[in-house]
Design a protein around this motif. Structure first.
Motif, mmCIF file in Angstrom:
data_model
loop_
_atom_site.group_PDB
_atom_site.id
_atom_site.type_symbol
_atom_site.label_atom_id
_atom_site.label_comp_id
_atom_site.label_asym_id
_atom_site.label_seq_id
_atom_site.Cartn_x
_atom_site.Cartn_y
_atom_site.Cartn_z
ATOM 1 N N HIS A 103 1.272 -1.203 0.071
ATOM 2 C CA HIS A 103 0.258 0.257 0.113
ATOM 3 C C HIS A 103 1.114 0.964 -0.141
ATOM 4 N N ASP A 104 2.208 1.313 1.028
ATOM 5 C CA ASP A 104 3.301 2.351 0.739
ATOM 6 C C ASP A 104 3.524 2.273 -0.650
ATOM 7 N N ARG A 106 3.037 1.826 -3.309
ATOM 8 C CA ARG A 106 1.733 2.179 -4.577
ATOM 9 C C ARG A 106 0.972 3.695 -4.216
ATOM 10 N N GLU A 107 1.269 3.998 -3.050
ATOM 11 C CA GLU A 107 0.514 5.096 -2.771
ATOM 12 C C GLU A 107 1.996 6.094 -3.488
ATOM 13 N N LEU A 108 3.412 5.786 -3.530
ATOM 14 C CA LEU A 108 4.445 7.017 -3.442
ATOM 15 C C LEU A 108 4.219 6.524 -5.079
ATOM 16 N N GLU A 110 2.127 6.336 -7.499
ATOM 17 C CA GLU A 110 1.297 7.520 -7.328
ATOM 18 C C GLU A 110 1.340 8.427 -7.426
ATOM 19 N N GLU A 111 1.953 8.758 -6.211
ATOM 20 C CA GLU A 111 2.934 10.011 -6.602
ATOM 21 C C GLU A 111 3.234 10.898 -7.660
ATOM 22 N N ARG A 114 1.297 11.540 -10.677
ATOM 23 C CA ARG A 114 0.617 12.796 -10.418
ATOM 24 C C ARG A 114 1.672 13.796 -11.173
ATOM 25 N N THR A 154 11.395 0.220 -1.717
ATOM 26 C CA THR A 154 10.357 1.061 -1.628
ATOM 27 C C THR A 154 11.366 2.768 -0.851
ATOM 28 N N ASP A 158 11.834 6.188 -3.184
ATOM 29 C CA ASP A 158 11.765 7.138 -2.234
ATOM 30 C C ASP A 158 13.373 7.925 -2.408
ATOM 31 N N LEU A 176 -2.616 17.228 -2.330
ATOM 32 C CA LEU A 176 -3.074 17.169 -1.728
ATOM 33 C C LEU A 176 -4.026 17.947 -0.845
#
Length: 412
Positions: A103-104, A106-108, A110-111, A114, A154, A158, A176
């Protein structure tokens, strides 16, 4: 698994990760596995089912005979699914860790996507290539189901993102905030103009609505209401009609919201003769259904307690619904006549002799009081939750439990 880690240099508006078909299929399967085993999934499915259910029972009333049992069955299946997913999570701690790491990550990802979409052509191809290469390593770590490897890749992803897009990442705080603002605006519009929940606080609408029932109200059927001015500039579907159950801001006590049934519309002359409603001199027929119906009321000091009432089915201008009376003869032999002014409605509770309604100043005891259109919040549609007397877990909460028999019940 063959994966190209060096995609062509490009300035396109999104990352250009090159994956093999097998890699794509495996990632897609893993994503759907995570979605379907999310604790949110049963709730999302139920909300999706609600979208067609609400207009269906509102505009095709007969459909409730099969649509309500279907929704109750679906809710039971989803509740079992939720319990199964929760039990699986608790029994397999490793899975919880892997899901959180994915989950963490995938959020990265997606950022980064964007940022590329927001700044097309401004990100150097070399930066995109480095991110793509590291994303592939991270995705391969997903498929390995190795928690340590996922965590390591991950952190590396990052770090690469900070090195290559650090100046752009600082700007995502506004994204955000704006995204949160948009979601808040949508929720505000939905609640003010489309649909709103309301909890039944008293027994004045027994037996149609019981204490602890929570209903959705249709806020647009009568028109757009401007809350601060209590006006309805225009109607959308129709005006309030006899038989509608409405939620309104009490014009006599504006800090309170009431729920009652519309009995008289503008121009009507309403009278009650020995408990029978007369509209413009015409009796609205009613039939005795049960001489001794037990309903459970509630008081803060003593909790739940039974009351005995006579149950009738009333036909209000073709709208059949249940009403209660305390004894074989009505408490008042004659009430009214009440002539309804233009732009207002006359309301009563279905628990006829135990309701602070238009006959009694809407709770003030100061004589007849009508409800102007501008004070009407909307029409009650369906019971979406019921925490009343009896039901599941009532033994743990002083008689209050989940009433599954009342879930999705249309308000008629």
């Amino acid at each position: 698994m063959t994966v190209s880690a060096n995609p062509p240099a490009t300035s396109e508006s999104a990352p250009t990760v090159q994956r093999s078909p097998e890699h794509e299929r495996a990632l897609r399967a893993l994503l759907w596995r995570d979605r379907l085993t999310s604790l949110w999934m049963p709730l999302i499915v139920l909300l999706v089912a609600y979208v067609p259910y609400l207009p269906l029972i509102e505009f095709v009333p007969d459909s409730a005979s099969w649509a309500q049992p279907f929704m109750q069955g679906l809710a039971l299946v989803l509740l079992v699914a939720f319990g199964g997913i929760l039990a699986w999570r608790l029994a397999v701690p490793r899975e919880r860790v892997l899901r959180a790491l994915r989950h963490d990550a995938r959020e990265l990802m997606e950022e980064m996507e964007r940022i590329h979409k927001r700044l097309p052509g401004k990100i150097a191809p070399e930066a995109t290539a480095r991110l793509d290469e590291q994303q592939l390593r991270l995705e391969e770590a997903f498929l390995s189901a190795d928690a340590a490897r996922i965590e390591k890749e991950t952190k590396t992803y990052d770090a690469v993102a900070t090195q290559t897009l650090g100046v752009f990442r600082k700007q995502t705080a506004w994204d955000l905030f704006s995204g949160f603002g948009k979601a808040l605006a949508v929720a505000f519009v939905v609640r003010i103009f489309i649909i709103e929940p309301y909890k039944i606080p008293s027994g004045s609408m027994f037996p149609t609505l019981e204490i602890g029932d929570q209903v959705f109200i249709n806020k647009f059927i009568y028109g757009v209401r401007l809350p601060l001015t209590n006006t309805v500039p225009f109607q959308i579907v129709r005006a309030p009609a006899r038989g509608d159950v409405i939620v309104f801001n009490n014009p006599m006590q504006t800090d309170l919201d009431f729920i009652k049934r519309v009995v008289g519309v503008p121009g009507d002359k309403v009278e009650l003769i020995d408990g029978v409603v007369h509209i413009n001199g015409e009796a609205q027929g009613r039939t005795l259904v049960k001489e001794d119906l037990v309903v459970f009321n509630k008081h803060d000091s003593i909790g739940w307690f039974p009351e005995h009432r006579r149950l009738y089915e009333e036909n209000l201008s073709g709208h059949k619904h249940a009403v209660l009376q305390d004894a074989p003869t009505a408490r008042s032999e004659h009430e009214g006549p009440y002539v309804v002014p233009p732009g207002e409605v006359f309301v009563m509770g279905d628990n006829r002799e135990n309701s602070s309604d238009s006959r009694y100043g809407l709770g003030t005891g100061g004589g007849v009081a009508f409800v102007p259109y501008g004070f009407i919040k909307g029409k009650a549609m369906v019971i979406w939750l019921s925490l009343g007397y009896g039901g599941w877990f009532s033994g743990l909460f002083d008689g209050t439990g989940l009433r599954t028999d009342r879930l999705f019940l249309p308000v008629r």
